[in-house]
Design an enzyme around this catalytic site. Sequence first.
Site, PDB file in Angstrom:
ATOM      1  N   ALA A 151       0.830  -1.210   0.000  1.00  0.00           N
ATOM      2  CA  ALA A 151       0.000   0.000   0.000  1.00  0.00           C
ATOM      3  C   ALA A 151       0.867   1.263   0.000  1.00  0.00           C
ATOM      4  O   ALA A 151       1.898   1.297  -0.667  1.00  0.00           O
ATOM      5  CB  ALA A 151      -0.981  -0.030   1.174  1.00  0.00           C
ATOM      6  N   CYS A 152       0.463   2.271   0.752  1.00  0.00           N
ATOM      7  CA  CYS A 152       1.149   3.563   0.692  1.00  0.00           C
ATOM      8  C   CYS A 152       2.579   3.515   1.207  1.00  0.00           C
ATOM      9  O   CYS A 152       3.371   4.418   0.939  1.00  0.00           O
ATOM     10  CB  CYS A 152       0.365   4.617   1.466  1.00  0.00           C
ATOM     11  SG  CYS A 152      -1.242   4.997   0.742  1.00  0.00           S
ATOM     12  N   ALA A 153       2.918   2.463   1.963  1.00  0.00           N
ATOM     13  CA  ALA A 153       4.280   2.329   2.494  1.00  0.00           C
ATOM     14  C   ALA A 153       5.202   1.603   1.528  1.00  0.00           C
ATOM     15  O   ALA A 153       6.370   1.360   1.860  1.00  0.00           O
ATOM     16  CB  ALA A 153       4.237   1.584   3.828  1.00  0.00           C
ATOM     17  N   SER A 154       4.734   1.250   0.355  1.00  0.00           N
ATOM     18  CA  SER A 154       5.476   0.376  -0.555  1.00  0.00           C
ATOM     19  C   SER A 154       6.882   0.877  -0.868  1.00  0.00           C
ATOM     20  O   SER A 154       7.833   0.080  -0.932  1.00  0.00           O
ATOM     21  CB  SER A 154       4.692   0.193  -1.855  1.00  0.00           C
ATOM     22  OG  SER A 154       3.506  -0.531  -1.643  1.00  0.00           O
ATOM     23  N   SER A 156      -0.276   7.988  -2.841  1.00  0.00           N
ATOM     24  CA  SER A 156       0.057   6.713  -2.221  1.00  0.00           C
ATOM     25  C   SER A 156       1.569   6.565  -2.038  1.00  0.00           C
ATOM     26  O   SER A 156       2.199   7.461  -1.489  1.00  0.00           O
ATOM     27  CB  SER A 156      -0.533   5.565  -3.041  1.00  0.00           C
ATOM     28  OG  SER A 156      -0.456   4.346  -2.326  1.00  0.00           O
TER      29      SER A 156
END
Length: 373
Positions: free
Chosen positions: A155-158, A332
């Site tokens: 997700a957004c931490a990818s 993201s």
Amino acid sequence: MKKIAITGSGLFTPAESISNDELVASFNAYVEQHNATHAAEIASGQREALAPSSSEFIFKASGIQSRYTVNKSGVLDIGVMRPQIAPRADGEPSLMCEMGVAAAREALHRAGRSVADVNAVIVACSNLQRPYPAIAVEIQSALGIRGWAYDMNVACASATFGIQAAVDALRQGSARGVLVISPEICTGHLNFRNRDCHFIFGDAATALLVESVDAQNTTGFEVLGTRLQTQFSNNIRNNFGFLNASEAPSRTWDDLLFRQEGRKVFKEVVPLVSELIVSHLAELGMQPHAVRRFWLHQANLSMNQLIARKVLGREPDAMEAPVILNEYANTSSAGSVIAFHKYHQDLKAGDLGVLCAFGAGYSAGSVVLRKLS
């Protein structure tokens, strides 16, 4: 251990942008049409009327003023309300590949490197336009890189998870140069008919070149440490997947798109991320006040300000935790990297920075960096 550094960054920004005023005009036209169509049900109490949005509401809730998109007309058309993308033949490059390649070329140029210096590509983003073949392998082929590649999604931490994977590969000797690429077409999974979230996302792609450095190569930002954390939560969710067509009964389209419990996310993620950054710095023998720059995930202005305030123990100034979501909205996994890309040139040798991303999962990653000469 080998010294690992981020030596170049790249950014692809779509040509079209949508202001809050334009988005609100479209949304409110949809609301008016919807309420007129269902006027009898609304009057009888069988259905609730939809409430209009406003630019003031959007800015107060998020700090967002505009967002870039791969297709503006489709988003603003109340009969469509999603980006419209022409299908491409299997032999043509995908849209994500094109975006990623553009960002990667800039990262290589800024680092003074060529594809010959890279033998690994990691595409780290929140949504991929197909399951396989991997977008990373497609980008690898388009750039002419010999080596290996794979996709990953946290997700957004990818992007921060991708950086750690790159660092590990470099230290283990399975790579000599890694491109971490985050192509995000977030408007494709956004429900533009939902007042609570129709304004949140924008599109962009970023790339970072991560490589081993020696005494002769002292440019970029040395990676002093990485730390990752995950904690399961349904408060941010996207149900779209290949099994949707097999589900009986079928889900509604609204149930397949992005949704979140915003207040719960705010309440739970702020302390999680603040503690992650502070403890990571302490593990490295550093104090928060020694950090010159925090490149945080660009989701919500109030969230970013509160995280920075908790970490520093005081009100941060604008350059300590720079914001790009006013122009880009939430992109993201690309958001924190965009902030890094745009706000690192003024740092001097020895300056410390923290790149931190967080999002669905919950997932969070912290990367502590030191500017080389």
